[in-house]
Design an enzyme around this catalytic site. Structure first.
Site, mmCIF file in Angstrom:
data_model
loop_
_atom_site.group_PDB
_atom_site.id
_atom_site.type_symbol
_atom_site.label_atom_id
_atom_site.label_comp_id
_atom_site.label_asym_id
_atom_site.label_seq_id
_atom_site.Cartn_x
_atom_site.Cartn_y
_atom_site.Cartn_z
ATOM 1 N N ALA A 36 0.808 -1.228 0.000
ATOM 2 C CA ALA A 36 0.000 0.000 0.000
ATOM 3 C C ALA A 36 0.836 1.270 0.000
ATOM 4 O O ALA A 36 0.375 2.314 -0.467
ATOM 5 C CB ALA A 36 -0.939 -0.014 1.205
ATOM 6 N N GLY A 71 1.477 -7.740 -8.403
ATOM 7 C CA GLY A 71 2.925 -7.853 -8.187
ATOM 8 C C GLY A 71 3.546 -8.933 -9.050
ATOM 9 O O GLY A 71 3.028 -10.047 -9.152
ATOM 10 N N HIS A 113 2.018 -12.326 -18.256
ATOM 11 C CA HIS A 113 2.276 -10.888 -18.191
ATOM 12 C C HIS A 113 3.789 -10.703 -18.181
ATOM 13 O O HIS A 113 4.417 -10.562 -17.133
ATOM 14 C CB HIS A 113 1.659 -10.263 -16.932
ATOM 15 N N ASP A 151 -1.781 -4.491 -20.038
ATOM 16 C CA ASP A 151 -1.349 -4.865 -21.388
ATOM 17 C C ASP A 151 -2.509 -4.699 -22.370
ATOM 18 O O ASP A 151 -2.343 -4.199 -23.480
ATOM 19 C CB ASP A 151 -0.858 -6.321 -21.387
ATOM 20 N N GLN A 153 0.607 -15.162 2.143
ATOM 21 C CA GLN A 153 -0.603 -14.386 1.843
ATOM 22 C C GLN A 153 -1.726 -15.302 1.356
ATOM 23 O O GLN A 153 -2.889 -15.106 1.706
ATOM 24 C CB GLN A 153 -0.296 -13.263 0.841
ATOM 25 N N ARG A 193 12.684 -7.682 -9.429
ATOM 26 C CA ARG A 193 13.969 -8.226 -9.843
ATOM 27 C C ARG A 193 15.008 -7.104 -9.798
ATOM 28 O O ARG A 193 14.800 -6.038 -10.365
ATOM 29 C CB ARG A 193 13.877 -8.790 -11.266
HETATM 30 P P1 NAX Z 1 6.951 -0.307 -5.147
HETATM 31 O O1 NAX Z 1 8.295 -0.893 -4.915
HETATM 32 O O2 NAX Z 1 6.786 1.168 -5.263
HETATM 33 O O3 NAX Z 1 5.972 -0.789 -3.987
HETATM 34 C C1 NAX Z 1 5.908 -2.094 -3.543
HETATM 35 C C2 NAX Z 1 5.485 -2.057 -2.093
HETATM 36 O O4 NAX Z 1 5.246 -3.400 -1.672
HETATM 37 C C3 NAX Z 1 6.527 -1.468 -1.142
HETATM 38 O O5 NAX Z 1 5.950 -0.414 -0.399
HETATM 39 C C4 NAX Z 1 6.912 -2.643 -0.259
HETATM 40 O O6 NAX Z 1 7.207 -2.251 1.079
HETATM 41 C C5 NAX Z 1 5.645 -3.500 -0.320
HETATM 42 N N1 NAX Z 1 5.827 -4.891 0.054
HETATM 43 C C6 NAX Z 1 6.879 -5.713 -0.175
HETATM 44 N N2 NAX Z 1 6.687 -6.910 0.381
HETATM 45 C C7 NAX Z 1 5.465 -6.880 0.967
HETATM 46 C C8 NAX Z 1 4.714 -7.814 1.722
HETATM 47 N N3 NAX Z 1 5.192 -9.028 1.984
HETATM 48 N N4 NAX Z 1 3.500 -7.433 2.171
HETATM 49 C C9 NAX Z 1 3.032 -6.205 1.930
HETATM 50 N N5 NAX Z 1 3.714 -5.265 1.243
HETATM 51 C C10 NAX Z 1 4.915 -5.602 0.761
HETATM 52 O O7 NAX Z 1 6.380 -1.066 -6.435
HETATM 53 P P2 NAX Z 1 5.184 -0.628 -7.399
HETATM 54 O O8 NAX Z 1 5.704 0.236 -8.460
HETATM 55 O O9 NAX Z 1 4.046 -0.165 -6.575
HETATM 56 O O10 NAX Z 1 4.842 -2.038 -8.094
HETATM 57 C C11 NAX Z 1 4.308 -3.123 -7.358
HETATM 58 C C12 NAX Z 1 4.345 -4.392 -8.184
HETATM 59 O O11 NAX Z 1 3.550 -4.269 -9.350
HETATM 60 C C13 NAX Z 1 5.737 -4.762 -8.687
HETATM 61 O O12 NAX Z 1 5.938 -6.165 -8.481
HETATM 62 C C14 NAX Z 1 5.665 -4.486 -10.162
HETATM 63 O O13 NAX Z 1 6.573 -5.283 -10.907
HETATM 64 C C15 NAX Z 1 4.230 -4.837 -10.443
HETATM 65 N N6 NAX Z 1 3.649 -4.325 -11.694
HETATM 66 C C16 NAX Z 1 2.768 -5.113 -12.342
HETATM 67 C C17 NAX Z 1 2.112 -4.722 -13.485
HETATM 68 C C18 NAX Z 1 1.111 -5.602 -14.175
HETATM 69 O O14 NAX Z 1 0.651 -5.207 -15.230
HETATM 70 N N7 NAX Z 1 0.740 -6.786 -13.663
HETATM 71 C C19 NAX Z 1 2.413 -3.402 -14.101
HETATM 72 C C20 NAX Z 1 2.995 -2.422 -13.140
HETATM 73 C C21 NAX Z 1 4.009 -3.000 -12.176
HETATM 74 O O15 NAX Z 1 5.253 -3.085 -12.819
#
Ligand code: NAX
Length: 328
Positions: free
Chosen positions: A12, A130, A187, A159, A112, A92
């Site tokens: 969040a 994620g 994806h 996408d 989770q 990564r």
């Molecule tokens: P950020 O790094 O800004 O935020 C991720 C957040 O997740 C951080 O605040 C971190 O503390 C938190 N986190 C890590 N482990 C956790 C856990 N066990 N429980 C709860 N929170 C946890 O990343 P952001 O840019 O917000 O992207 C989030 C994810 O979306 C990434 O994995 C990214 O690769 C993925 N994406 C997926 C897309 C899709 O189309 N499916 C597109 C956008 C994005 O790249």
């Protein structure tokens, strides 16, 4: 107004979270008449940042926002959850092998999934954003044996939306005139954005485009590599567009897809189109407001077959790798 719906967002305090929470709280996820009980799950180091976001949510005085609670414990965060948006993941980083990436994410999505199994509401709907989204959804579903597998989905709507926008621009059409476009597979860069059934104002898209080379050499790679292009331009990965796609995915699931059209989502395969049963793969899907259904009976030509098979092969490899790592 109806009774509050519990929505849990993981990650969040991240950048997608920041773009997503305000839209959920304002009623764009579930509708203007549905109050939202918002729960933010973060790792302990990011709880303070999540508290700051919660203060801003308060300051919006949204009439649809019932409450905001912050958690660093998955079991508590998912207790009674109706809509779970799993955004937080381990990205990564340079030099990281695929095995390390999958292990790190197994460490997040296994507990989770178990927490969702333990406490989620009977009608729970899960969207994994994620990355690697399909395989993370597969891991979470594997640890939630009491939750029907079809409640676990992975996001390919970004996408899909990227593909709609590219096609509209190319043909000079409005986005609202584009229908029946499909993202197949994973994806990832192997995904297959498929125009062979798409229409532009009711006419076959491939006819309107009239340029196979554009489809194969420009359209497909542009959609598949759009995430990298955004990073290159913004210096950060897609956030607002990813949040928007998450809203679209859940909105379509809950409110249904329009008659005569479909969208794309990573859902559990029932073996349709030769995708091995149980894999979470992107398909052309419709929703009746309750569950996703894979659109049946589409012709798959030789080019499409090759592209779908290549992306699905990658999903099989990822599944085999997480199995070998003991993450299932
Ligand atoms: P950020 O790094 O800004 O935020 C991720 C957040 O997740 C951080 O605040 C971190 O503390 C938190 N986190 C890590 N482990 C956790 C856990 N066990 N429980 C709860 N929170 C946890 O990343 P952001 O840019 O917000 O992207 C989030 C994810 O979306 C990434 O994995 C990214 O690769 C993925 N994406 C997926 C897309 C899709 O189309 N499916 C597109 C956008 C994005 O790249």
């Amino acid at each position: 107004a109806s009774s509050p719906v519990t929505v849990t967002v993981t990650g969040a305090a991240g950048q997608i979270g920041y773009a997503l929470l305000f839209r959920i709280a304002s009623g764009q996820l579930l509708g203007a008449d549905t109050p939202v009980r918002l729960r933010l799950l973060e790792i302990p180091q990011a709880v303070k940042a999540a508290e700051g976001t919660a203060m801003e949510l308060d300051d919006c005085a949204f009439s649809t926002l019932d409450s905001v609670e912050i958690y660093d414990d998955a079991t508590a965060a998912f207790d009674g959850v109706n809509v779970a948006l799993l955004v937080g993941a381990r990205p990564r980083t340079a030099g990281m092998e695929r095995g390390d990436l999958l292990s790190a994410n197994g460490g997040i999505f296994k507990p989770q999934g178990a927490a969702i199994n333990a406490g989620a509401a009977d009608d729970v709907r899960v969207l994994v954003v994620g990355n690697p989204a399909n395989t993370n959804a597969f891991i979470a579903a594997s640890h939630a044996p009491d939750v029907p597998r079809e409640r676990f989905t992975a996001m390919t709507r970004l996408d899909h939306n990227r593909a709609v926008s590219q096609l509209a621009t190319k043909t000079g059409a409005k986005v609202a005139d584009i229908a029946r476009l499909t993202i197949w597979g994973n994806h990832s860069a192997t995904q297959y954005p498929d125009l062979s059934h798409a229409t532009v104002a009711g006419r076959p898209a491939l006819e309107v485009v009239g340029d196979d080379a554009w489809v194969r050499e420009t359209f497909i790679p542009t959609v598949a590599k759009r995430g990298a292009a955004i990073i290159e331009a913004r210096g950060a990965s897609s956030a607002a567009s990813a949040a928007n796609a998450a809203i679209d995915h859940v909105y379509s699931w809950v409110h249904g897809t329009p008659e005569g059209d479909w969208t794309s989502a990573g859902i559990v395969s029932d073996g349709s189109y030769g995708v091995p049963e149980g894999l979470i793969s992107s398909f052309p899907v419709t929703s009746d407001g309750g569950q996703w259904t894979i659109v049946q009976g589409l012709d798959v030509d030789e080019f499409s077959r090759g592209r779908i098979d290549a992306s699905v092969a990658e999903l099989v490899e990822e599944r085999d790798a997480v199995q070998a790592l003991g993450l299932l």
